[in-house]
Design an enzyme around this catalytic site. Structure first.
Site, PDB file in Angstrom:
ATOM      1  N   SER A 108       1.357  -4.720   3.112  1.00 66.25           N
ATOM      2  CA  SER A 108       0.861  -3.817   4.143  1.00 66.25           C
ATOM      3  C   SER A 108       0.691  -4.568   5.471  1.00 66.25           C
ATOM      4  O   SER A 108       1.667  -5.099   6.001  1.00 66.25           O
ATOM      5  CB  SER A 108      -0.438  -3.156   3.671  1.00 66.25           C
ATOM      6  OG  SER A 108      -0.806  -2.076   4.490  1.00 66.25           O
ATOM      7  N   ASP A 161       5.119   6.299  -0.426  1.00 62.69           N
ATOM      8  CA  ASP A 161       4.046   5.670   0.346  1.00 62.69           C
ATOM      9  C   ASP A 161       3.528   6.630   1.426  1.00 62.69           C
ATOM     10  O   ASP A 161       4.268   6.995   2.337  1.00 62.69           O
ATOM     11  CB  ASP A 161       4.569   4.389   0.996  1.00 62.69           C
ATOM     12  CG  ASP A 161       3.457   3.509   1.551  1.00 62.69           C
ATOM     13  OD1 ASP A 161       2.400   4.049   1.951  1.00 62.69           O
ATOM     14  OD2 ASP A 161       3.640   2.282   1.583  1.00 62.69           O
ATOM     15  N   HIS A 193       1.371   3.593  -1.857  1.00 67.20           N
ATOM     16  CA  HIS A 193       1.084   2.394  -1.056  1.00 67.20           C
ATOM     17  C   HIS A 193       0.450   1.352  -1.967  1.00 67.20           C
ATOM     18  O   HIS A 193      -0.773   1.170  -1.980  1.00 67.20           O
ATOM     19  CB  HIS A 193       0.163   2.751   0.103  1.00 67.20           C
ATOM     20  CG  HIS A 193       0.051   1.669   1.133  1.00 67.20           C
ATOM     21  ND1 HIS A 193       1.127   1.235   1.872  1.00 67.20           N
ATOM     22  CD2 HIS A 193      -1.013   0.927   1.538  1.00 67.20           C
ATOM     23  CE1 HIS A 193       0.739   0.283   2.697  1.00 67.20           C
ATOM     24  NE2 HIS A 193      -0.552   0.072   2.507  1.00 67.20           N
TER      25      HIS A 193
END
Length: 215
Positions: A108, A161, A193
């Site tokens: 991320s 995601d 995610h």
């Protein structure tokens, strides 16, 4: 190396390289630490997990403020980029490990920092990058350098995601492939995610190929 708080996992013997993992938004240096032994089970490498320097809502550590996906807040990004660059360079210098024996990775926001520190103009070129559920940042005053030679890149992204769309992973894949990089891209069809454990199981071999044993 005082620029960031971090954990280290020592190698079993003299280090054959350096592995650094950057956590995602709201986590800390403990989050990806268990992955170090998974990725490098023989402990050939000096490994480290730094903590993002910012403390922002909704809590935890951050690398930059989020205004718009794909476009980190310029002020917080610039400060963190400078601090992380200094920390990484000091760590590598103290361990006497060159960039060509270094792999950077992250999830991320940590993947965004991986791209920035591994491909930022003027930065040393590492051997490899592992970018999980992230994007290549666009920030005023900062530029990526996609001129060869480029590091090997492993990209993992969930097709579902909802935080950072898989389109960002595809875009990074396409840009890097067109620039001539060796890209291993994994799109996980039922993943949101998060990190795909199936892809994780493939990364130790990718890492071993990227940082082969000393002759």
């Amino acid at each position: 190396m005082n620029a960031l708080t971090y954990l280290t996992r020592p190698p079993a013997a003299d280090p054959e390289g350096l592995l650094v993992l950057f956590h995602g938004r709201g986590a800390d240096e403990h989050d990806l630490f268990p992955l170090l032994d998974l990725l490098d089970p023989d402990r050939r490498l000096l490994a480290a997990t730094p903590r993002g320097p910012l403390h922002l809502p909704p809590g935890g550590a951050h690398w930059y403020a989020v205004r718009e996906i794909g476009y980190p807040d310029p002020e917080t990004f610039a400060d963190t980029y400078a601090r992380a660059s200094s920390w990484l360079d000091d760590l590598a210098r103290a361990a006497e490990i060159p960039p060509e024996r270094t792999v950077l990775g992250g999830f991320s926001q940590g993947a965004v920092m991986t791209y920035a520190l591994g491909l930022g103009r003027g930065r040393p070129r590492p051997a490899g990058l592992i970018a999980l559920s992230g994007f290549m940042p666009a920030v005023p005053g900062f530029a990526l350098d996609l001129e060869p030679p480029l590091p090997r890149v492993a990209i993992g992204h969930g097709a579902l995601d909802p935080v950072i769309s898989v389109d960002w992973g595809r875009r990074a894949r396409d840009l890097l492939t067109e620039a001539g990089a060796d890209v291993d891209y994994r799109e996980s069809p039922h993943m949101g995610h998060s990190i795909d454990p199936m892809f994780l199981r493939e990364l130790p071999q990718w890492l071993a190929t990227t940082l082969p044993r000393d002759a």
